[in-house]
Design a protein around this motif. Structure first.
Motif: not given
Length: 303
Positions: A104-105, A111-116, A140-142, A144-148
């Motif tokens: 899961i990690g 997913h986060l690296f793809a968004l970042a 990566l924090g940003e 995660f915000i976009e992910y949610v």
């Protein structure tokens, strides 16, 4: 190197002890000697990884069975000890920690690296307030915000027939005002500008009240642009419509030119693509957005 080898000895011992039930003393000794020799060149982290597959070296016929048994034990332990904590500090930020199964990690990281991915962002989005490059942790924090924020509301589970959405309550004056606040259904607050931004893209439910706290309008996710409309906007705009921005369509939000909060319609003639940064500026009362004849927009800080 000596210190590294000494630190790795307990790892070697634990690794060998963990496989004693299925191998004889001779094979056990080979495993021990191989790991101790490897400890001269590798640290304890690498040694653990080598230890997982030690039987492939000293007893290949037992290696697969041992690996399967080890993985099953680790997976069961990971499932049984899954944990998630999140706390609000009362100053606009949440902090948390979690313990999840490794796969899961790995999925979340992917997913986060793809968004970042820098390819999805303009040069300005990759720089911080001082003009320097944002560190990976912030990007990566940003992400995660976009992910949610962009998680499809229709995919969330339902309770009593309602999806797990955030309800934002505000008066008509607050909705239209530049300097106002909105109340979330958990008792916390956000700026009205933030609420208007989320109403464009995220699956929130805005409840607008009159002066007597009677609902004037109960927003639904049909206020959001549909998938077909997003595709059409992507074909038309090509990406973020802020002049000079190179963010592609896949990294953009769909924005209402005439804000939904002021009666704007959710149709193509009233929509445009903006990257997360410029979408934030479009809903920031400190900035004025100007649309030009070439369909591009620019932002200027109000004086």
């Amino acid at each position: 190197m000596i210190v590294q080898a000494v630190d790795a000895i307990p790892v070697s011992v634990r690794t060998v002890d963990g496989i004693t039930r299925i191998i004889d003393a001779g094979v056990r000794a080979q495993a021990r000697d191989h790991l101790l020799a490897a400890a001269v060149e590798h640290d304890s982290k690498v040694l653990r990884r080598l230890g997982r597959r030690i039987l492939e070296v000293v007893a290949p016929e037992l290696g697969e069975a041992q690996e399967a048994a080890t993985l099953e034990r680790e997976e069961a332990r990971a499932d049984a000890t899954a944990d998630f904590e999140m706390n609000d500090d009362g100053e606009g930020r949440c902090h948390g920690r979690f313990s999840l199964p490794s796969h899961i990690g790995a999925m979340l990281r992917r997913h986060l690296f793809a968004l970042a991915n820098p390819a999805r962002h303009s040069d300005a989005e990759l720089r911080d307030e001082s003009g320097g490059w944002k560190p990976l942790r912030r990007r990566l924090g940003e992400a995660f915000i976009e992910y949610v924020e962009r998680y499809p509301v229709e995919a969330t589970p339902q309770t009593a027939g309602v999806n797990a959405t955030i309800v934002i309550t505000m008066t008509l004056e607050q909705l239209l005002g530049e300097h106002a606040t909105a109340l979330l259904d958990d008792g916390t607050r956000m700026s009205a500008g933030q609420a208007r931004r989320l109403a464009c893209e995220a699956g929130i439910i805005p409840v607008v009240l009159d002066s007597h706290s009677i609902p004037l309008d109960l927003g639904r996710t049909r206020r959001l642009f549909t998938r077909a409309q997003r595709i059409a906007l992507g074909l038309r705009d090509g990406g973020c419509t802020a002049r000079g921005c190179e963010t592609t369509a896949s990294g953009c939000h769909a924005h209402h030119d005439d804000p939904w909060s002021r009666g704007g319609r959710t149709d193509l003639t009233n929509g445009r693509l903006l990257c997360p940064r410029h979408h934030g500026l479009a809903h920031d009362a400190r900035y004025a957005m100007t649309a030009h004849a070439d369909t591009k927009v620019t932002f200027a800080r109000r004086t």
